[in-house]
Design a protein around this motif. Sequence first.
Motif, PDB file in Angstrom:
ATOM      1  N   PRO A 115       4.582  33.485  -8.495  1.00 52.86           N
ATOM      2  CA  PRO A 115       5.889  33.719  -9.456  1.00 52.86           C
ATOM      3  C   PRO A 115       6.464  35.053  -9.276  1.00 52.86           C
ATOM      4  CG  PRO A 115       3.929  33.105 -10.670  1.00 52.86           C
ATOM      5  CD  PRO A 115       3.651  33.306  -9.337  1.00 52.86           C
ATOM      6  N   ALA A 116       5.823  35.906  -8.733  1.00 58.13           N
ATOM      7  CA  ALA A 116       6.483  37.436  -8.543  1.00 58.13           C
ATOM      8  C   ALA A 116       7.396  37.168  -7.135  1.00 58.13           C
ATOM      9  CB  ALA A 116       5.418  38.373  -8.197  1.00 58.13           C
ATOM     10  N   SER A 129      12.732  36.734  -5.069  1.00 52.78           N
ATOM     11  CA  SER A 129      13.853  36.026  -4.044  1.00 52.78           C
ATOM     12  C   SER A 129      14.974  35.175  -5.006  1.00 52.78           C
ATOM     13  CB  SER A 129      12.955  35.017  -3.320  1.00 52.78           C
ATOM     14  OG  SER A 129      13.866  34.238  -2.513  1.00 52.78           O
ATOM     15  N   LEU A 130      14.571  34.737  -5.995  1.00 53.12           N
ATOM     16  CA  LEU A 130      15.770  34.140  -6.596  1.00 53.12           C
ATOM     17  C   LEU A 130      15.627  34.662  -8.063  1.00 53.12           C
ATOM     18  CD1 LEU A 130      15.103  30.152  -5.569  1.00 53.12           C
ATOM     19  CD2 LEU A 130      16.991  31.931  -4.865  1.00 53.12           C
ATOM     20  N   GLU A 131      16.509  35.617  -8.591  1.00 54.58           N
ATOM     21  CA  GLU A 131      16.391  36.251  -9.756  1.00 54.58           C
ATOM     22  C   GLU A 131      17.067  35.453 -10.811  1.00 54.58           C
ATOM     23  OE1 GLU A 131      17.955  40.297 -11.812  1.00 54.58           O
ATOM     24  OE2 GLU A 131      17.884  40.397  -9.687  1.00 54.58           O
ATOM     25  N   LEU A 178      29.307  14.398  -7.179  1.00 50.19           N
ATOM     26  CA  LEU A 178      28.042  15.141  -6.965  1.00 50.19           C
ATOM     27  C   LEU A 178      28.457  16.213  -5.875  1.00 50.19           C
ATOM     28  CD1 LEU A 178      25.821  11.943  -6.768  1.00 50.19           C
ATOM     29  CD2 LEU A 178      25.903  13.635  -8.394  1.00 50.19           C
ATOM     30  N   SER A 179      28.008  17.456  -6.306  1.00 51.01           N
ATOM     31  CA  SER A 179      28.131  18.387  -5.500  1.00 51.01           C
ATOM     32  C   SER A 179      27.413  18.280  -4.123  1.00 51.01           C
ATOM     33  CB  SER A 179      27.863  19.925  -6.142  1.00 51.01           C
ATOM     34  OG  SER A 179      27.863  20.954  -5.376  1.00 51.01           O
ATOM     35  N   GLU A 180      28.122  18.782  -2.953  1.00 49.64           N
ATOM     36  CA  GLU A 180      27.219  18.581  -1.662  1.00 49.64           C
ATOM     37  C   GLU A 180      26.726  20.154  -1.466  1.00 49.64           C
ATOM     38  OE1 GLU A 180      29.790  17.019   0.967  1.00 49.64           O
ATOM     39  OE2 GLU A 180      29.968  15.165  -0.093  1.00 49.64           O
ATOM     40  N   ASP A 181      27.156  21.170  -2.198  1.00 50.84           N
ATOM     41  CA  ASP A 181      26.662  22.374  -2.042  1.00 50.84           C
ATOM     42  C   ASP A 181      25.264  22.445  -2.762  1.00 50.84           C
ATOM     43  OD1 ASP A 181      29.026  23.334  -0.921  1.00 50.84           O
ATOM     44  OD2 ASP A 181      29.674  23.910  -2.910  1.00 50.84           O
ATOM     45  N   LYS A 182      24.369  23.493  -2.038  1.00 49.07           N
ATOM     46  CA  LYS A 182      22.969  23.595  -2.729  1.00 49.07           C
ATOM     47  C   LYS A 182      23.134  24.257  -3.922  1.00 49.07           C
ATOM     48  CE  LYS A 182      19.517  24.189  -0.257  1.00 49.07           C
ATOM     49  NZ  LYS A 182      18.452  24.858   0.550  1.00 49.07           N
ATOM     50  N   ASN A 183      22.539  23.575  -4.793  1.00 46.35           N
ATOM     51  CA  ASN A 183      22.177  23.958  -6.195  1.00 46.35           C
ATOM     52  C   ASN A 183      21.132  24.775  -6.498  1.00 46.35           C
ATOM     53  OD1 ASN A 183      20.343  21.977  -6.325  1.00 46.35           O
ATOM     54  ND2 ASN A 183      21.383  20.758  -7.836  1.00 46.35           N
ATOM     55  N   ILE A 184      20.890  25.240  -7.586  1.00 45.70           N
ATOM     56  CA  ILE A 184      19.764  26.310  -8.077  1.00 45.70           C
ATOM     57  C   ILE A 184      18.610  25.441  -7.777  1.00 45.70           C
ATOM     58  CG2 ILE A 184      19.948  26.072 -10.374  1.00 45.70           C
ATOM     59  CD1 ILE A 184      19.285  29.129  -8.145  1.00 45.70           C
ATOM     60  N   GLU A 185      18.518  24.235  -8.302  1.00 47.15           N
ATOM     61  CA  GLU A 185      17.083  23.470  -8.456  1.00 47.15           C
ATOM     62  C   GLU A 185      16.636  23.374  -6.827  1.00 47.15           C
ATOM     63  OE1 GLU A 185      15.246  19.436 -10.218  1.00 47.15           O
ATOM     64  OE2 GLU A 185      17.242  19.398  -9.685  1.00 47.15           O
ATOM     65  N   SER A 186      17.375  22.948  -5.816  1.00 48.72           N
ATOM     66  CA  SER A 186      17.111  22.604  -4.641  1.00 48.72           C
ATOM     67  C   SER A 186      16.445  23.807  -4.053  1.00 48.72           C
ATOM     68  CB  SER A 186      18.086  22.151  -3.667  1.00 48.72           C
ATOM     69  OG  SER A 186      19.169  22.787  -3.663  1.00 48.72           O
ATOM     70  N   PHE A 217      12.042  27.306  -2.133  1.00 47.65           N
ATOM     71  CA  PHE A 217      11.147  28.292  -1.884  1.00 47.65           C
ATOM     72  C   PHE A 217       9.775  27.902  -2.390  1.00 47.65           C
ATOM     73  CE2 PHE A 217       8.991  31.806  -3.639  1.00 47.65           C
ATOM     74  CZ  PHE A 217       9.207  32.854  -2.871  1.00 47.65           C
ATOM     75  N   ILE A 218       9.227  27.119  -3.261  1.00 46.02           N
ATOM     76  CA  ILE A 218       8.061  26.721  -3.504  1.00 46.02           C
ATOM     77  C   ILE A 218       7.330  25.776  -2.432  1.00 46.02           C
ATOM     78  CG2 ILE A 218       6.695  25.119  -5.175  1.00 46.02           C
ATOM     79  CD1 ILE A 218       8.615  25.842  -7.367  1.00 46.02           C
ATOM     80  N   MET A 219       7.923  25.116  -1.624  1.00 42.59           N
ATOM     81  CA  MET A 219       7.533  24.474  -0.623  1.00 42.59           C
ATOM     82  C   MET A 219       7.256  25.266   0.559  1.00 42.59           C
ATOM     83  SD  MET A 219       9.480  20.624  -0.623  1.00 42.59           S
ATOM     84  CE  MET A 219       9.136  19.623  -1.790  1.00 42.59           C
ATOM     85  N   ASP A 220       8.078  25.897   0.641  1.00 41.68           N
ATOM     86  CA  ASP A 220       8.241  27.217   1.845  1.00 41.68           C
ATOM     87  C   ASP A 220       6.964  28.011   1.656  1.00 41.68           C
ATOM     88  OD1 ASP A 220       8.909  28.322   4.407  1.00 41.68           O
ATOM     89  OD2 ASP A 220       9.590  29.912   2.886  1.00 41.68           O
TER      90      ASP A 220
END
Length: 128
Positions: free
Chosen positions: A20-21, A26-28, A91-99, A104-107
């Motif tokens: 979590p920290a 990384s993503l505030e 649908l937005s083709e830009d990266k959204n906050i969920e992705s 980050f979690i997968m990495d």
Amino acid sequence: MNNITKYLVYGPNDTLRRLPAKLFDSLEPKYLYTYTSSANKDEIYVAVYEQFEKQINATITLTCVIECTASQTRIELKKAGGRMGFRGSSLSEDKNIESDVVDFIMDYSKRFGLSLQEEVESPPAEEE
């Protein structure tokens, strides 16, 4: 349509507690709430991310709940907001906050050798 994504992360306790920290560094998030249990040292984090999508003129909100226990870390992501329908929304083709959060979690789990499992809820059985 279920827009709640759930993950279970297994691994060494120290590495799970750092997740979590590192995520919040990384993503505030816009809002962050923490709770630490005095009895068994479990931790719960609730982070709220907001992202404004200019194309559809709407705000998308992602609520991230992370429960850290001695053996596992449970992550729930709930996406809300935005607009869907016929009024020019696409649908937005830009990266959204969920992705970004999921990436980050997968990495993190791949980098530190953690086991990541997505919880899939089975649909309720229909009665005749």
